[in-house]
Design an enzyme around this catalytic site. Structure first.
Site, short mmCIF file in Angstrom:
data_model
loop_
_atom_site.label_atom_id
_atom_site.label_comp_id
_atom_site.label_asym_id
_atom_site.label_seq_id
_atom_site.Cartn_x
_atom_site.Cartn_y
_atom_site.Cartn_z
N SER A 55 6.02 -3.97 1.96
CA SER A 55 4.57 -3.40 2.40
C SER A 55 3.32 -3.51 1.70
O SER A 55 2.18 -3.56 1.62
CB SER A 55 5.14 -2.42 1.79
OG SER A 55 5.90 -1.41 2.50
N LYS A 58 0.07 -3.46 4.19
CA LYS A 58 -0.68 -2.64 4.07
C LYS A 58 -1.93 -2.44 3.29
O LYS A 58 -3.42 -2.03 3.13
CB LYS A 58 -0.26 -1.23 3.30
CG LYS A 58 0.96 -0.89 3.62
CD LYS A 58 1.63 0.17 3.08
CE LYS A 58 3.02 0.43 3.96
NZ LYS A 58 4.02 1.16 3.31
N SER A 110 3.78 4.10 -1.04
CA SER A 110 3.71 3.38 -0.16
C SER A 110 3.99 4.08 1.40
O SER A 110 5.02 3.60 1.81
CB SER A 110 4.59 2.14 -0.50
OG SER A 110 4.45 1.35 0.58
#
Length: 377
Positions: A55, A58, A110
């Site tokens: 993640s 991102k 997230s």
């Protein structure tokens, strides 16, 4: 004057020229510690080897959204976005909410579904947005990075390096809104027409437990392992830390950030009101004018490098016509490190100067000028 400023700066570096050196025992397979101001690598462990990044992907998703949309734009959630697996902010197909809400849900909670909704809104579809992410990474200098999705779920061909991810983070943190979002611990939104109420909490525990932490992003998949990008600021220095596949990432980052600050203190290169240049004055009651720095500028420096990469570029007139008001902008100074502009500041008049009528030429001077012009003719 340039030599004076550099000598002044060197005096601040002498006491810290010998940086503490110690072994860093970390769990991470890949790591990079970078000075945010200059992009210098302070520590690396397999930092240029490719690996997936979960993640922490991102970071680029948020950066592209901020660069290509307005935060008050209304996003309609697709069925595809609402059905995304993994961590979620529980979007529903057809739900309408602002880009700002998606960004906080993306970076604090997230939300994989938020990432898909952002990608479809910005790029039209996930594949196009992923290509935009890759192109942006390469433009930053992250040449060994390729994105296949906006959320970091494991996918063939989705990878970066610890060094590349530090470069991407450095660029993202220069965006004030990105920096504000990732430094936020909690954010709530009330219900609105077309969207339910939501409350987000930042997964980055270092915001609470590490002195000076300003973000940035956690990540985890079983295949990739634990990933973490953090940044911390102390005094005038900001250090970025990236670890990939790090079972004990919180402790890794505490050690690595501590090390980064131990070898990377900031020192003043220019101080506000320092005299940087002196220019001649035309038709003034004073013949010279001191130009003063409009602000402080601190440079991150580790004592192991020379000052050859520092460039001071002055933009100044040849002379200054009177009258002059103290504090008025006369010129500029651009400070570059290794060719990259770090700061551009105004140079200000250090004093008032009154206009003084120039003396009338004497008879002899008039005759001499006439004779010189006659010869030119």
């Amino acid at each position: 004057m340039k030599k004076f400023v550099l000598i002044f700066f060197m005096a601040f570096t002498v006491l810290s020229a010998v940086c503490p050196v110690f072994a860093i025992d970390i769990s991470a397979r890949y790591a990079c510690v970078m000075d945010m101001q200059t992009g210098r690598v302070l520590y690396e462990k397999n930092a240029y080897d490719c690996h997936s990044m979960a993640s922490t992907t991102k970071i680029m998703t948020a950066l592209l959204a901020l660069e290509n949309t307005k935060e008050n734009e209304v996003v309609t959630v697709s069925k595809n976005a609402a059905g995304t697996e993994g961590s979620s902010i529980y979007l529903s197909a057809g739900e309408k909410l602002k880009m700002e809400t998606l960004l906080y849900g993306l970076m604090l909670n997230s939300g994989n579904d938020a990432a898909i909704a952002i990608a479809e809104h910005v790029g039209g579809n996930v594949d196009t947005f992923a290509q935009m992410m890759t192109d942006r990474a390469h433009a930053i200098g992250a040449k060994n990075t390729q994105f296949k999705n906006p959320n970091g779920l494991d996918e063939e061909g989705h990878y970066t390096t610890a060094y590349d991810l530090a470069l991407i983070t450095r660029t993202a943190l220069l965006n004030p809104r990105f920096a504000e979002i990732v430094a936020t611990k909690h954010k709530s939104y009330p219900a609105s027409e077309g969207s339910i109420a939501r409350s987000f909490s930042n997964h980055n525990k270092l915001l609470s437990f590490y002195n000076g932490c300003i973000g940035v992003k956690t990540g985890f998949t079983k295949k990739t392992g634990r990933c973490l990008v953090s940044a911390a600021k102390r005094d005038h220095a900001t250090v970025i830390c990236v670890t990939l596949n790090a079972p004990n990432d919180w402790n890794d980052h505490k050690k690595l950030l501590d090390y980064g600050f131990s070898v990377n203190q900031s020192r003043p290169l220019v101080l506000k009101d320092m005299v940087l240049k002196t220019l001649p004055v035309k038709n003034g009651d004073t013949k010279a004018l001191d130009l003063l720095a409009a602000e402080d500028f601190y440079l991150s420096y580790n004592g192991k490098e020379g000052l050859s990469k520092i460039e001071l570029d002055y933009k100044l007139p040849a002379t200054v016509p009177a009258p002059v008001t103290a504090g008025s902008q006369i010129g500029t100074l651009t400070i570059r490190y290794n060719g990259e502009t770090l700061c551009q500041m105004d140079l200000l008049a250090g004093s008032d100067i009154e206009y003084q009528e120039p003396p009338k030429p004497t008879l002899w001077e008039n005759f001499a000028n006439f004779f010189i012009n006659l010869l030119k003719f």
